[in-house]
Design a protein around this motif. Structure first.
Motif, mmCIF file in Angstrom:
data_model
loop_
_atom_site.group_PDB
_atom_site.id
_atom_site.type_symbol
_atom_site.label_atom_id
_atom_site.label_comp_id
_atom_site.label_asym_id
_atom_site.label_seq_id
_atom_site.Cartn_x
_atom_site.Cartn_y
_atom_site.Cartn_z
ATOM 1 N N LYS A 246 9.768 15.033 -14.417
ATOM 2 C CA LYS A 246 10.324 13.705 -14.137
ATOM 3 C C LYS A 246 10.725 13.499 -12.673
ATOM 4 O O LYS A 246 10.480 12.431 -12.122
ATOM 5 C CB LYS A 246 11.516 13.414 -15.047
ATOM 6 N N PRO A 247 11.369 14.485 -12.014
ATOM 7 C CA PRO A 247 11.718 14.229 -10.610
ATOM 8 C C PRO A 247 10.484 14.049 -9.720
ATOM 9 O O PRO A 247 10.483 13.204 -8.811
ATOM 10 C CB PRO A 247 12.528 15.466 -10.198
ATOM 11 N N LEU A 248 9.436 14.807 -10.016
ATOM 12 C CA LEU A 248 8.194 14.643 -9.259
ATOM 13 C C LEU A 248 7.607 13.258 -9.548
ATOM 14 O O LEU A 248 7.129 12.560 -8.646
ATOM 15 C CB LEU A 248 7.200 15.746 -9.663
ATOM 16 N N HIS A 249 7.680 12.862 -10.784
ATOM 17 C CA HIS A 249 7.196 11.554 -11.231
ATOM 18 C C HIS A 249 7.959 10.436 -10.507
ATOM 19 O O HIS A 249 7.362 9.496 -9.972
ATOM 20 C CB HIS A 249 7.448 11.478 -12.738
ATOM 21 N N GLU A 250 9.280 10.553 -10.476
ATOM 22 C CA GLU A 250 10.099 9.513 -9.828
ATOM 23 C C GLU A 250 9.809 9.449 -8.326
ATOM 24 O O GLU A 250 9.785 8.364 -7.740
ATOM 25 C CB GLU A 250 11.586 9.801 -10.078
ATOM 26 N N ALA A 251 9.583 10.609 -7.732
ATOM 27 C CA ALA A 251 9.251 10.627 -6.300
ATOM 28 C C ALA A 251 7.907 9.932 -6.069
ATOM 29 O O ALA A 251 7.738 9.178 -5.098
ATOM 30 C CB ALA A 251 9.203 12.067 -5.795
ATOM 31 N N TRP A 252 6.955 10.161 -6.963
ATOM 32 C CA TRP A 252 5.636 9.524 -6.841
ATOM 33 C C TRP A 252 5.775 8.006 -6.973
ATOM 34 O O TRP A 252 5.177 7.244 -6.201
ATOM 35 C CB TRP A 252 4.689 10.086 -7.907
ATOM 36 N N LEU A 253 6.559 7.556 -7.934
ATOM 37 C CA LEU A 253 6.741 6.116 -8.137
ATOM 38 C C LEU A 253 7.407 5.482 -6.911
ATOM 39 O O LEU A 253 6.992 4.410 -6.447
ATOM 40 C CB LEU A 253 7.609 5.869 -9.382
ATOM 41 N N THR A 254 8.437 6.144 -6.396
ATOM 42 C CA THR A 254 9.141 5.637 -5.220
ATOM 43 C C THR A 254 8.201 5.559 -4.024
ATOM 44 O O THR A 254 8.175 4.569 -3.295
ATOM 45 C CB THR A 254 10.339 6.559 -4.884
ATOM 46 N N ARG A 255 7.444 6.640 -3.835
ATOM 47 C CA ARG A 255 6.527 6.692 -2.686
ATOM 48 C C ARG A 255 5.483 5.586 -2.768
ATOM 49 O O ARG A 255 4.939 5.148 -1.771
ATOM 50 C CB ARG A 255 5.856 8.071 -2.655
ATOM 51 N N ASN A 256 5.200 5.133 -3.975
ATOM 52 C CA ASN A 256 4.197 4.079 -4.131
ATOM 53 C C ASN A 256 4.802 2.682 -4.176
ATOM 54 O O ASN A 256 4.175 1.741 -4.664
ATOM 55 C CB ASN A 256 3.346 4.359 -5.374
ATOM 56 N N GLY A 257 6.020 2.579 -3.685
ATOM 57 C CA GLY A 257 6.589 1.259 -3.428
ATOM 58 C C GLY A 257 7.346 0.625 -4.574
ATOM 59 O O GLY A 257 7.781 -0.522 -4.462
ATOM 60 N N LEU A 258 7.511 1.333 -5.693
ATOM 61 C CA LEU A 258 8.252 0.750 -6.812
ATOM 62 C C LEU A 258 9.740 1.014 -6.644
ATOM 63 O O LEU A 258 10.149 2.004 -6.022
ATOM 64 C CB LEU A 258 7.760 1.354 -8.135
ATOM 65 N N SER B 226 9.710 22.702 -14.961
ATOM 66 C CA SER B 226 9.453 21.345 -14.475
ATOM 67 C C SER B 226 10.251 21.049 -13.213
ATOM 68 O O SER B 226 9.768 20.364 -12.304
ATOM 69 C CB SER B 226 9.796 20.333 -15.566
ATOM 70 N N PHE B 227 11.475 21.561 -13.172
ATOM 71 C CA PHE B 227 12.297 21.398 -11.966
ATOM 72 C C PHE B 227 11.664 22.164 -10.802
ATOM 73 O O PHE B 227 11.518 21.641 -9.691
ATOM 74 C CB PHE B 227 13.708 21.909 -12.268
ATOM 75 N N LEU B 228 11.272 23.380 -11.079
ATOM 76 C CA LEU B 228 10.675 24.217 -10.035
ATOM 77 C C LEU B 228 9.387 23.584 -9.499
ATOM 78 O O LEU B 228 9.132 23.591 -8.287
ATOM 79 C CB LEU B 228 10.399 25.601 -10.627
ATOM 80 N N ARG B 229 8.597 23.018 -10.410
ATOM 81 C CA ARG B 229 7.355 22.373 -9.973
ATOM 82 C C ARG B 229 7.662 21.216 -9.019
ATOM 83 O O ARG B 229 7.025 21.074 -7.968
ATOM 84 C CB ARG B 229 6.582 21.850 -11.181
ATOM 85 N N ALA B 230 8.647 20.383 -9.397
ATOM 86 C CA ALA B 230 8.999 19.240 -8.550
ATOM 87 C C ALA B 230 9.524 19.726 -7.204
ATOM 88 O O ALA B 230 9.161 19.194 -6.147
ATOM 89 C CB ALA B 230 10.046 18.376 -9.244
ATOM 90 N N PHE B 231 10.378 20.746 -7.234
ATOM 91 C CA PHE B 231 10.948 21.271 -5.997
ATOM 92 C C PHE B 231 9.830 21.767 -5.078
ATOM 93 O O PHE B 231 9.806 21.454 -3.881
ATOM 94 C CB PHE B 231 11.927 22.419 -6.304
ATOM 95 N N ALA B 232 8.913 22.528 -5.646
ATOM 96 C CA ALA B 232 7.823 23.095 -4.831
ATOM 97 C C ALA B 232 6.909 21.992 -4.293
ATOM 98 O O ALA B 232 6.463 22.031 -3.147
ATOM 99 C CB ALA B 232 7.024 24.091 -5.664
ATOM 100 N N ALA B 233 6.644 20.989 -5.109
ATOM 101 C CA ALA B 233 5.738 19.919 -4.680
ATOM 102 C C ALA B 233 6.359 19.064 -3.578
ATOM 103 O O ALA B 233 5.664 18.607 -2.664
ATOM 104 C CB ALA B 233 5.379 19.040 -5.880
#
Lengths: 320, 271
Positions: A121-133, B86-93
């Motif tokens: 989810k944090p990676l997902h939220e970062a992707w959404l933010t980066r894409n202007g949402l 999942s946290f680690l993946r996001a942190f690394a990315a």
């Protein structure tokens, strides 16, 4: 006379699979149901990578020639447990199907190989933010101090970090102060008050349903108000573009709409359970799905990527 | 002292490579720490705001393994492992500092999916135009096809064998054509360095070093083991593994640690 043959791949107890099958049949398609639970637990299969017209799955109750399919609606959900004695069979069937769908030259919703950030989810939220949402600010931490500091005296929405199914809920200030780091990292997001909006994007079309509810999770609120609606064209354009960018034909976008009519994006689901929204939209989502699958449906028997030899240096013809 | 690089490893904290990374790092003035995924995320924080993403602590990262489901594990511990991963993946990315095999939107290590046939094809697609080997059709089945000699993996027990003409019971298999006469060469790639897993890797196959580098680059991998199946004139990519940890741990630890630390430093200077 029967219509085009659409394979429906999934677990027979999955309400979305059942709903799509019934709705597609109503719209004239011939449905070939493939229950992956039966196949994994008692069936047989031969699945090639890249996909081949001679491939087949025997679910125990029906034998499906994969080469006869002209399009596929797939919801591949592995329901085995880590120590399941059938784990090897699930592994084989899921791996085979995933790669088969990725390489088959027929329309697949959704074809494997798309973005996978929704499972973090944090990676997902970062992707959404980066894409202007517009995305509510979020924090992942195992520090009580950081959590209390982030809350700023306001309750926070707690969500899973991964794609594990869970219900988002509002954590009170007392719960935030009592957080025990030994419970592991926690993912919190600022709470946005307002209506909920689900937008299903199918190819270039958007289907929006809106909910008014006092609950954090409107799906569990029997007193909610719900209606089929439209969204600003600019947002629709963005969602269509970002859905395509993720390699998806179907996506379920979740928003909160605040009192200023600002659209806060919570997440985009790459495998949305859409039946609730379809009922509100009078079946328009199913119609969109069937339209999408049939608009590019291949003639029967044209599944395989063309391979003249065993060794192949051609690129796959899928979107992978 | 805050480390410059954290090696995250759930299975072998005291592996030779980990120790070598700490030792070589110290010689190069790089503080290297080894931690389990749970240890690392317990002091990590990730914040997503409209202005961007911030991660703490500010360290380079090399994730050698992710939390694995264990026999006898409770459902709660199993889910907790997924949450940590999942946290680690996001942190690394999202980490602005160098990360070995940085995860992407598509996968947990570069663009690697873990499906050998798909990864091999994706790698070859990206590097089209350069002769870069080929891949073989794979078959997933409950019975092993009888059309030819086959290299077979039992997906229940993970054992591999060759089927020539003997009976193989019903099960769950991944197989591809290949005979007992085929041989394998594995190339270890770490940034711009590449070498054969086994010393004495055939001199007539030195081109596989560059081809392996291209395969890794195509999948956005800084570090990987690329296994080639060689049968007659054919050289096909059999497997690409960004988490490979076999005998090389002992024989290549020094070489690998130098290549990885050098690659990370180059990346840091470039950014």
């Amino acid at each position: 006379m029967t219509g085009p043959r659409i394979g429906v791949l999934g677990v027979a107890s999955d309400a979305t699979v059942v709903h799509f099958g019934a709705q597609a049949r109503l719209r004239g398609a011939e449905i070939v149901a493939i229950d992956i639970y039966n196949a994994a637990t008692s069936g047989d299969w031969v699945l090639s990578v890249p996909a081949n017209s001679d491939d087949w799955i025997d679910t125990g109750t029906s034998l499906v020639a994969m080469g006869d399919l002209q399009a596929v609606f797939a919801r591949l959900i592995d329901v085995s447990e880590p120590e399941d004695e059938q784990a090897g069979r699930w592994r084989g069937l899921m791996s085979g199907l995933t790669q088969w769908l990725a390489t088959a030259s027929i329309p697949v919703i959704n074809r494997p190989g798309h973005h996978e950030h929704n499972s973090s989810k944090p990676l997902h939220e970062a992707w959404l933010t980066r894409n202007g949402l517009l995305v509510p600010e979020s924090l992942v931490t195992q520090s009580r101090e950081q959590l209390v500091d982030f809350s700023g005296g306001l309750p926070l929405v707690v969500k899973s970090i991964s794609g594990v199914r869970s219900h988002a809920r509002l954590a009170t200030l007392e719960e935030i102060a009592a957080y025990d780091p030994l419970d592991g990292p926690v993912h919190v997001q600022r709470h946005i008050s307002g209506d909920d909006l689900r937008v299903h994007v199918i190819g270039g079309e958007c289907f929006a349903t809106r909910f008014s509810s006092s609950a954090v999770d409107y799906r569990r609120d029997g007193a909610r108000r719900e209606w089929y609606t439209s969204i600003p064209w600019r947002l629709a354009d963005d969602l269509v573009r970002l859905t395509q960018e993720q390699g998806l034909d179907l996506a379920g976008w979740d928003f909160k709409v605040d009192e200023s009519e600002r659209y806060w994006c919570l997440e985009v689901n790459p495998m949305p359970a859409y039946e609730l929204y379809d009922d509100i939209a009078n079946g328009e989502i199913s119609s969109g799905l069937v339209r999408r699958l049939l608009s590019a449906a291949a003639p029967a028997g044209s599944i395989a990527t063309e391979l003249d030899e065993e060794e192949d240096e051609e690129c796959m013809k899928s979107s992978y | 002292m805050t480390p410059s690089l954290v090696v995250v490893d759930s299975t072998a904290l005291r592996s030779v490579l980990n120790e070598e990374l700490v030792r070589k790092g110290r010689e190069a003035g790089i503080e290297v720490e080894v931690a389990t995924p749970a240890e690392f995320v317990s002091r990590a924080t990730l914040r997503v705001t409209p202005c961007g993403t911030t991660v703490e602590p500010g360290v380079g990262l090399f994730v050698r393994s992710w939390p694995q489901a264990r026999a006898g594990q409770s459902r709660n511990d199993y889910v907790k492992g997924i949450e940590v991963s999942s946290f680690l993946r996001a942190f690394a990315a999202l980490n602005p500092l160098p990360v070995v095999n940085r995860p992407s939107s598509a996968g947990w290590a570069g663009k690697w999916t873990g499906f050998a046939a798909l990864d091999s094809r994706a790698a070859l697609c990206v590097s089209r135009g350069r002769r870069n080997g080929s891949v073989r059709t794979e078959t997933y089945s409950t019975v092993v096809p009888l059309d030819s000699e086959r290299e077979v993996q039992d997906l229940g027990s993970w054992t591999s064998f060759y089927r020539t003409d003997q009976f193989v019971p019903r099960g769950s298999y991944r197989s591809r054509r290949g005979g007992v006469g085929d041989c394998f060469e594995t190339v270890i790639v770490a940034y711009r360095s590449a070498w054969f897993e086994k010393s004495g890797g055939a001199r007539e196959r030195l081109h596989l070093l560059e081809q392996s580098r291209q395969v890794a680059e195509a999948l956005a991998l800084d570090y990987a083991a690329v296994a080639w199946c060689i049968g007659g004139e054919d050289e096909t990519v059999a497997r690409i593994d960004p988490f490979w940890r076999e005998a090389w741990d002992w024989t290549h630890a020094e070489h690998l640690s130098v290549a990885l630390l050098g690659g990370l430093q180059d990346r840091q200077h470039a950014s």
